[in-house]
Design a protein around this motif. Sequence first.
Motif, PDB file in Angstrom:
ATOM      1  N   SER A   1       0.832  -1.219   0.000  1.00 27.42           N
ATOM      2  CA  SER A   1       0.000   0.000   0.000  1.00 27.42           C
ATOM      3  C   SER A   1       0.859   1.258   0.000  1.00 27.42           C
ATOM      4  N   ARG A   2       1.933   1.263   0.786  1.00 27.77           N
ATOM      5  CA  ARG A   2       2.825   2.426   0.851  1.00 27.77           C
ATOM      6  C   ARG A   2       3.486   2.694  -0.503  1.00 27.77           C
ATOM      7  N   VAL A   3       3.935   1.640  -1.191  1.00 27.65           N
ATOM      8  CA  VAL A   3       4.585   1.806  -2.490  1.00 27.65           C
ATOM      9  C   VAL A   3       3.580   2.312  -3.523  1.00 27.65           C
ATOM     10  N   ILE A   4       2.379   1.751  -3.517  1.00 27.51           N
ATOM     11  CA  ILE A   4       1.340   2.202  -4.463  1.00 27.51           C
ATOM     12  C   ILE A   4       1.041   3.680  -4.248  1.00 27.51           C
ATOM     13  N   HIS A   5       0.906   4.092  -3.010  1.00 25.45           N
ATOM     14  CA  HIS A   5       0.621   5.503  -2.733  1.00 25.45           C
ATOM     15  C   HIS A   5       1.819   6.400  -3.046  1.00 25.45           C
ATOM     16  N   SER A   6       3.011   5.861  -2.911  1.00 28.67           N
ATOM     17  CA  SER A   6       4.205   6.619  -3.297  1.00 28.67           C
ATOM     18  C   SER A   6       4.220   6.871  -4.799  1.00 28.67           C
ATOM     19  N   PHE A   7       3.910   5.833  -5.584  1.00 25.21           N
ATOM     20  CA  PHE A   7       3.815   6.012  -7.040  1.00 25.21           C
ATOM     21  C   PHE A   7       2.726   7.028  -7.380  1.00 25.21           C
ATOM     22  N   HIS A   8       1.642   7.021  -6.625  1.00 28.00           N
ATOM     23  CA  HIS A   8       0.551   7.970  -6.848  1.00 28.00           C
ATOM     24  C   HIS A   8       1.017   9.402  -6.573  1.00 28.00           C
ATOM     25  N   ARG A   9       1.688   9.607  -5.441  1.00 29.05           N
ATOM     26  CA  ARG A   9       2.202  10.947  -5.094  1.00 29.05           C
ATOM     27  C   ARG A   9       3.198  11.451  -6.132  1.00 29.05           C
ATOM     28  N   ASP A  10       3.986  10.522  -6.708  1.00 30.41           N
ATOM     29  CA  ASP A  10       4.982  10.905  -7.709  1.00 30.41           C
ATOM     30  C   ASP A  10       4.399  11.028  -9.112  1.00 30.41           C
ATOM     31  N   ASN A  11       3.064  10.926  -9.218  1.00 29.11           N
ATOM     32  CA  ASN A  11       2.354  11.019 -10.502  1.00 29.11           C
ATOM     33  C   ASN A  11       2.799   9.973 -11.515  1.00 29.11           C
ATOM     34  N   PHE A  12       3.218   8.812 -11.032  1.00 31.51           N
ATOM     35  CA  PHE A  12       3.580   7.719 -11.932  1.00 31.51           C
ATOM     36  C   PHE A  12       2.351   6.902 -12.309  1.00 31.51           C
ATOM     37  N   ALA A  13       1.504   6.608 -11.329  1.00 34.59           N
ATOM     38  CA  ALA A  13       0.279   5.843 -11.572  1.00 34.59           C
ATOM     39  C   ALA A  13      -0.709   6.134 -10.457  1.00 34.59           C
ATOM     40  N   CYS A  14      -1.973   6.275 -10.800  1.00 33.43           N
ATOM     41  CA  CYS A  14      -3.015   6.463  -9.793  1.00 33.43           C
ATOM     42  C   CYS A  14      -3.125   5.217  -8.931  1.00 33.43           C
ATOM     43  N   ALA A  15      -3.450   5.409  -7.691  1.00 38.39           N
ATOM     44  CA  ALA A  15      -3.613   4.266  -6.796  1.00 38.39           C
ATOM     45  C   ALA A  15      -4.702   3.327  -7.301  1.00 38.39           C
ATOM     46  N   THR A  16      -5.708   3.867  -7.977  1.00 37.71           N
ATOM     47  CA  THR A  16      -6.807   3.043  -8.484  1.00 37.71           C
ATOM     48  C   THR A  16      -6.440   2.274  -9.752  1.00 37.71           C
ATOM     49  N   ASP A  17      -5.264   2.536 -10.333  1.00 38.66           N
ATOM     50  CA  ASP A  17      -4.825   1.801 -11.525  1.00 38.66           C
ATOM     51  C   ASP A  17      -4.298   0.416 -11.179  1.00 38.66           C
ATOM     52  N   TRP A  18      -3.986   0.175  -9.917  1.00 40.66           N
ATOM     53  CA  TRP A  18      -3.430  -1.106  -9.479  1.00 40.66           C
ATOM     54  C   TRP A  18      -4.542  -2.111  -9.262  1.00 40.66           C
ATOM     55  N   SER A  19      -4.227  -3.386  -9.404  1.00 42.44           N
ATOM     56  CA  SER A  19      -5.200  -4.439  -9.115  1.00 42.44           C
ATOM     57  C   SER A  19      -5.452  -4.488  -7.615  1.00 42.44           C
ATOM     58  N   PRO A  20      -6.546  -5.138  -7.203  1.00 40.16           N
ATOM     59  CA  PRO A  20      -6.758  -5.311  -5.763  1.00 40.16           C
ATOM     60  C   PRO A  20      -5.612  -6.113  -5.147  1.00 40.16           C
ATOM     61  N   LEU A  21      -5.397  -5.936  -3.869  1.00 42.25           N
ATOM     62  CA  LEU A  21      -4.363  -6.702  -3.173  1.00 42.25           C
ATOM     63  C   LEU A  21      -4.813  -8.160  -3.083  1.00 42.25           C
ATOM     64  N   VAL A  22      -3.939  -9.060  -3.529  1.00 44.76           N
ATOM     65  CA  VAL A  22      -4.254 -10.485  -3.573  1.00 44.76           C
ATOM     66  C   VAL A  22      -3.277 -11.218  -2.668  1.00 44.76           C
ATOM     67  N   PRO A  23      -3.775 -12.059  -1.757  1.00 43.96           N
ATOM     68  CA  PRO A  23      -2.866 -12.821  -0.894  1.00 43.96           C
ATOM     69  C   PRO A  23      -2.026 -13.806  -1.707  1.00 43.96           C
ATOM     70  N   THR A  24      -0.784 -13.985  -1.332  1.00 48.03           N
ATOM     71  CA  THR A  24       0.080 -14.985  -1.965  1.00 48.03           C
ATOM     72  C   THR A  24       0.044 -16.246  -1.106  1.00 48.03           C
ATOM     73  N   GLN A  25       0.849 -17.245  -1.469  1.00 45.59           N
ATOM     74  CA  GLN A  25       0.880 -18.478  -0.675  1.00 45.59           C
ATOM     75  C   GLN A  25       1.633 -18.289   0.635  1.00 45.59           C
ATOM     76  N   ASN A  26       2.367 -17.190   0.770  1.00 47.66           N
ATOM     77  CA  ASN A  26       3.111 -16.917   1.999  1.00 47.66           C
ATOM     78  C   ASN A  26       2.231 -16.134   2.982  1.00 47.66           C
ATOM     79  N   PRO A  27       2.160 -16.543   4.218  1.00 46.43           N
ATOM     80  CA  PRO A  27       1.330 -15.836   5.204  1.00 46.43           C
ATOM     81  C   PRO A  27       1.759 -14.373   5.352  1.00 46.43           C
ATOM     82  N   GLY A  28       0.780 -13.492   5.376  1.00 48.63           N
ATOM     83  CA  GLY A  28       1.045 -12.073   5.570  1.00 48.63           C
ATOM     84  C   GLY A  28       1.554 -11.344   4.336  1.00 48.63           C
ATOM     85  N   GLU A  29       1.589 -12.012   3.202  1.00 47.36           N
ATOM     86  CA  GLU A  29       2.125 -11.414   1.977  1.00 47.36           C
ATOM     87  C   GLU A  29       0.996 -11.227   0.963  1.00 47.36           C
TER      88      GLU A  29
END
Length: 136
Positions: free
Chosen positions: A95-123
């Motif tokens: 979330s922090r990286v996505i919002h950083s890209f948003h602040r830097d006008n690289f990509a809107c936060a809404t351009d990213w896919s939803p957060l999807v859990p991986t096979q690793n716990p907490g990731e």
Amino acid sequence: MNTPETPNTWIIYRLLPNFQRLPVAQFLRRSEAESSLKVIRQLLPKSEFILAFEVGSENPTTEPIESPAAEPNLPTSVNRELLKLFIISSRPVVSRVIHSFHRDNFACATDWSPLVPTQNPGEVMSVLIKYFAADA
């Protein structure tokens, strides 16, 4: 941007227990969806994913997608190059990286896919698909 008709889209779903599925990313072109699915499967080999074609259905993600040709300052006559970014980490870091890209006008936060859990716990992971004008 909301459109009166929902476009047909290719959607990558992560298969969950009890016949549930979680949308990971969506695309207007099958070739882009297939190449992204290949990368996602390499990044998360223990998870199961499917590619589905949704005909005029509701968008599974929180924001509707727009055609890459509709992006400002990038007419269809310009050669475009596709960029795919995958962020995999803990939910707060992603979330922090996505919002950083948003602040830097690289990509809107809404351009990213939803957060999807991986096979690793907490990731979790998120995907961004972006087009740039290709160098001539």
